[in-house]
Write a protein that holds these residues in place. Structure first.
Motif, short mmCIF file in Angstrom:
data_model
loop_
_atom_site.label_atom_id
_atom_site.label_comp_id
_atom_site.label_asym_id
_atom_site.label_seq_id
_atom_site.Cartn_x
_atom_site.Cartn_y
_atom_site.Cartn_z
N PHE A 104 7.65 -9.08 -3.95
CA PHE A 104 6.62 -9.40 -2.95
C PHE A 104 5.91 -10.72 -3.19
CE2 PHE A 104 6.86 -4.71 -3.25
CZ PHE A 104 7.27 -4.43 -1.95
N GLY A 105 6.18 -11.41 -4.28
CA GLY A 105 5.47 -12.65 -4.56
C GLY A 105 4.13 -12.40 -5.23
N VAL A 106 3.44 -13.49 -5.56
CA VAL A 106 2.22 -13.37 -6.36
C VAL A 106 1.04 -12.75 -5.61
CG1 VAL A 106 0.47 -14.63 -7.70
CG2 VAL A 106 2.89 -15.22 -7.94
N PRO A 107 0.62 -13.28 -4.44
CA PRO A 107 -0.58 -12.69 -3.80
C PRO A 107 -0.40 -11.21 -3.44
CG PRO A 107 -0.05 -14.82 -2.83
CD PRO A 107 1.12 -14.44 -3.68
N LYS A 108 0.68 -10.89 -2.74
CA LYS A 108 0.91 -9.50 -2.34
C LYS A 108 1.22 -8.63 -3.56
CE LYS A 108 2.70 -10.61 2.27
NZ LYS A 108 3.88 -10.57 3.16
N GLY A 109 1.97 -9.17 -4.52
CA GLY A 109 2.30 -8.43 -5.72
C GLY A 109 1.07 -8.10 -6.54
N MET A 110 0.14 -9.07 -6.65
CA MET A 110 -1.09 -8.81 -7.41
C MET A 110 -1.94 -7.74 -6.73
SD MET A 110 -2.80 -12.20 -9.04
CE MET A 110 -4.22 -11.20 -9.46
N ALA A 111 -2.08 -7.85 -5.40
CA ALA A 111 -2.86 -6.85 -4.67
C ALA A 111 -2.25 -5.47 -4.85
CB ALA A 111 -2.91 -7.23 -3.18
N LEU A 112 -0.92 -5.40 -4.81
CA LEU A 112 -0.24 -4.11 -4.96
C LEU A 112 -0.44 -3.55 -6.36
CD1 LEU A 112 1.65 -2.01 -3.68
CD2 LEU A 112 3.59 -3.40 -4.45
N VAL A 113 -0.30 -4.39 -7.37
CA VAL A 113 -0.43 -3.92 -8.75
C VAL A 113 -1.86 -3.48 -9.05
CG1 VAL A 113 -0.41 -4.67 -11.17
CG2 VAL A 113 1.52 -5.21 -9.68
N VAL A 114 -2.84 -4.27 -8.63
CA VAL A 114 -4.24 -3.90 -8.89
C VAL A 114 -4.58 -2.60 -8.16
CG1 VAL A 114 -6.65 -4.57 -8.56
CG2 VAL A 114 -4.98 -6.26 -9.36
N PHE A 115 -4.10 -2.45 -6.91
CA PHE A 115 -4.37 -1.22 -6.16
C PHE A 115 -3.73 -0.01 -6.83
CE2 PHE A 115 -2.50 1.81 -3.15
CZ PHE A 115 -3.66 2.42 -2.67
N THR A 116 -2.44 -0.11 -7.14
CA THR A 116 -1.74 1.05 -7.70
C THR A 116 -2.22 1.35 -9.12
OG1 THR A 116 0.09 -0.44 -8.32
CG2 THR A 116 0.33 0.83 -6.29
N ALA A 117 -2.49 0.31 -9.90
CA ALA A 117 -2.98 0.53 -11.26
C ALA A 117 -4.36 1.20 -11.24
CB ALA A 117 -3.05 -0.78 -12.03
N THR A 118 -5.22 0.78 -10.31
CA THR A 118 -6.54 1.38 -10.20
C THR A 118 -6.44 2.82 -9.70
OG1 THR A 118 -7.53 -0.78 -9.75
CG2 THR A 118 -8.83 1.16 -9.17
N ALA A 119 -5.58 3.04 -8.70
CA ALA A 119 -5.39 4.40 -8.19
C ALA A 119 -4.81 5.31 -9.26
CB ALA A 119 -4.48 4.37 -6.96
N GLY A 120 -3.83 4.81 -10.01
CA GLY A 120 -3.23 5.61 -11.07
C GLY A 120 -4.21 5.90 -12.20
N ALA A 121 -4.99 4.88 -12.57
CA ALA A 121 -6.00 5.07 -13.61
C ALA A 121 -7.04 6.10 -13.16
CB ALA A 121 -6.67 3.74 -13.95
N SER A 122 -7.45 6.03 -11.89
CA SER A 122 -8.42 6.98 -11.36
C SER A 122 -7.84 8.39 -11.34
CB SER A 122 -8.84 6.57 -9.94
OG SER A 122 -9.46 5.30 -9.94
#
Length: 248
Positions: A104-122
């Motif tokens: 997905f590239g850097v901007p979309k990839g970062m948004a995806l990773v931060v979202f999923t990592a935060t959701a998974g951590a929660s």
């Protein structure tokens, strides 16, 4: 204490706690099945959790063809895998972060990773709140006592300390996710520290996904410069906590 003593010595979870974990697993299973049923008939033998860069490159090569035509399914499937891994502390999310950058590239990839990592951590946080205490005391009693003492000492500026832990590799993120509710870290502090603190490492990893073929090992992601930068950011974040402690 005597009521649970015998059961805890051989297996740390009660029947109810196992039922809760099983229900969560079943929920993820239904979600994966839903994604699978909406994809075209094909050979999906390549779908497995990557354990090496070679596995990841094979997965990237196959998924690139689906990402444009079945974007929603790929996004949902990716998110569910990442959240599942974070929820149950399964190693390998670094490969998933690399995959996000590659697909997905850097901007979309970062948004995806931060979202999923935060959701998974929660998800891991709340699962641990329900069933995690016996597991933590069984597996990591000393590390848990250390973390509990550090949190207690820094209660007034706990967000700074949690940000420091997220940015730097002082404690594993999986341990932080599972231990935080047990040592009474408030969820809003945990959430903010996770969202903000994961951004620097997510940027490094997602950006590396663009040149996946050039990586020789996962160790290439974090050279001396990257580690030093993360620790510098962490020190800046924790400085108000240290100054407050001296002032008191």
């Amino acid at each position: 204490m005597a009521r649970n003593g015998g059961a805890r010595s051989s297996f740390p979870l009660s029947f109810w706690e196992v039922a809760v974990a099983s229900t969560v697993v079943a929920g993820f299973g239904l979600g994966f099945l839903g994604v699978y049923l909406t994809m075209p008939a094909s050979d999906y033998s390549f779908l497995k959790l990557p354990r090496t860069l070679q596995d990841l490159q094979i997965l990237r090569d196959h998924l690139e063809g689906y990402t444009s035509d079945y974007t929603l399914q790929v996004l949902v499937g990716y998110s569910m895998v990442y959240i599942f891994m974070q929820t149950f502390m399964i190693p390998g999310t670094v490969f998933m972060s690399l995959l996000a950058g590659a697909l997905f590239g850097v901007p979309k990839g970062m948004a995806l990773v931060v979202f999923t990592a935060t959701a998974g951590a929660s998800s891991c946080f709340f699962l641990s709140k329900m069933i995690g205490r016996p597991i933590m005391f069984s597996l990591w009693p000393d590390k848990l006592k250390f973390f509990q003492a550090q949190v207690a000492k820094r209660r007034e500026r706990l967000l700074n300390y949690m940000l420091f832990l997220r940015v730097t590799p002082t404690l594993p993120n999986t341990f932080i996710n599972f231990a935080s509710p047990i040592v009474d870290v408030p969820y809003h502090t945990f959430f903010l520290a996770t969202v903000i603190g994961l951004i620097p490492a997510a940027y490094v990893t997602v950006r590396a996904g663009l040149v996946l073929g050039e990586l020789q090992s996962v160790g290439d992601l974090y050279d001396f410069h990257s580690i030093a930068t993360l620790f510098f950011i962490g020190i800046v974040l924790i400085t108000p906590t240290l100054l407050g402690k001296r002032g008191s």
